[in-house]
Design an enzyme around this catalytic site. Sequence first.
Site, PDB file in Angstrom:
ATOM      1  N   ARG A   1     -13.483 -27.574  -2.949  1.00  0.00           N
ATOM      2  CA  ARG A   1     -13.628 -25.998  -3.736  1.00  0.00           C
ATOM      3  C   ARG A   1     -12.129 -25.435  -3.345  1.00  0.00           C
ATOM      4  O   ARG A   1     -11.559 -25.414  -2.332  1.00  0.00           O
ATOM      5  CB  ARG A   1     -14.610 -25.211  -3.463  1.00  0.00           C
ATOM      6  CG  ARG A   1     -15.947 -25.814  -3.824  1.00  0.00           C
ATOM      7  CD  ARG A   1     -15.933 -25.535  -5.171  1.00  0.00           C
ATOM      8  NE  ARG A   1     -17.234 -26.172  -5.768  1.00  0.00           N
ATOM      9  CZ  ARG A   1     -17.573 -27.371  -6.200  1.00  0.00           C
ATOM     10  NH1 ARG A   1     -16.684 -28.293  -6.409  1.00  0.00           N
ATOM     11  NH2 ARG A   1     -18.570 -27.873  -6.775  1.00  0.00           N
TER      12      ARG A   1
ATOM     13  N   GLU B   1      -9.757 -20.371 -11.819  1.00  0.00           N
ATOM     14  CA  GLU B   1      -9.443 -21.535 -12.668  1.00  0.00           C
ATOM     15  C   GLU B   1      -9.791 -21.035 -13.877  1.00  0.00           C
ATOM     16  O   GLU B   1     -10.660 -20.447 -14.187  1.00  0.00           O
ATOM     17  CB  GLU B   1     -10.138 -22.782 -12.610  1.00  0.00           C
ATOM     18  CG  GLU B   1      -9.869 -23.665 -11.133  1.00  0.00           C
ATOM     19  CD  GLU B   1     -10.644 -24.583 -10.523  1.00  0.00           C
ATOM     20  OE1 GLU B   1     -10.483 -25.218  -9.703  1.00  0.00           O
ATOM     21  OE2 GLU B   1     -11.784 -24.683 -11.469  1.00  0.00           O
TER      22      GLU B   1
ATOM     23  N   HIS C   1      -8.499 -29.439 -12.555  1.00  0.00           N
ATOM     24  CA  HIS C   1      -9.869 -29.559 -12.064  1.00  0.00           C
ATOM     25  C   HIS C   1     -10.606 -30.925 -12.918  1.00  0.00           C
ATOM     26  O   HIS C   1     -11.611 -30.672 -13.772  1.00  0.00           O
ATOM     27  CB  HIS C   1     -10.641 -28.215 -12.506  1.00  0.00           C
ATOM     28  CG  HIS C   1     -11.998 -28.387 -11.737  1.00  0.00           C
ATOM     29  ND1 HIS C   1     -12.635 -27.176 -11.345  1.00  0.00           N
ATOM     30  CD2 HIS C   1     -13.025 -29.314 -11.335  1.00  0.00           C
ATOM     31  CE1 HIS C   1     -13.735 -27.458 -10.415  1.00  0.00           C
ATOM     32  NE2 HIS C   1     -14.031 -28.768 -10.547  1.00  0.00           N
TER      33      HIS C   1
END
Length: 320
Positions: free
Chosen positions: A236, A265, A287
């Site tokens: 994370r 993000e 991601h």
Amino acid sequence: MKILMLDSSTYGEDVNVDKFYGLGEVKSYQTSTRQEALERTAGFNPDVVIINKIVADKEFIDCAPALKMIAETATGYNNIDINYAKEKNIRVANVAGYSTDSVVQHTFALGLYLIEKMNYYDNYVKSGEYAECPIFSHFSNVFHELSGKTWGIVGLGTIGKGVAKIASDFGCKVIYYSASGKTQDVPYEREEFDEFLKKSDIISIHAPLNDKTNNLFNKEAFDKMKTSTVLLNLGRGPIVNDADLTEALEQGKIAAAGLDVLGKEPIEKDNPLLRIKDSTKLVITPHVAWGTVEARTRLMDEVYENIAAFTKGEARNAVV
């Protein structure tokens, strides 16, 4: 049964979801802002909503009086008010394990790209310099074998164990750090954090975000690491402090970093990491580690099965 998909772009338009239409009336949107999500949910009044990043709080849930199930297209469900869903007798089901192989693969893709200085050597050839080279090879940017190095893992869950196995196959000594303090029955040594930082040549993060891991990799941590260390974050984003990592890379406190997750993000335009243009020092992917087409297909197959089971009165993968 009415099924509403509010952010289908999060699992990709290339993943076939036609079979969902066999479960009932389906309405799908690629993305939805907060306001759009509320309006679309109220207007359609679905029995089932399929979401990933949409926040299903009290206001959202109250928009759909007919709502009976929230199908989360992820493992984490912190975007859902679980207690209120339970109070309203709304089933919540998530999906776990679909992305393990994908994330493990991406970990080594990032790591090997940095460790073997792939960007440098690719640019060396394409720049024309290799065409002018008097010998058949070129060793100006030294790289090393993984064999004999120490690979440190933060978060020895399913993904962490997958990485550990492959790192061992490469000949690495694997150690791990447990933020919870628990020792696992594995053939790897658990180290306290300071020793873990000092010993590791490569560190890969596969831990959840919690009070013990938030900002774990900060200036103090980088000061204790080897200057040759390669850091990989596939856990994370907030586990690594972006500003402190930028400073560590700029000052040569560590050798390189590969990131697939960030604190915010999409990345914010003023994120200090964007100052580092040298891809031999820093590689950032948006991601995507979890997102091979196979993993995304498994994900939506599981979501489908969760909803199909619900229609039969079964509590498959239910968290509520």
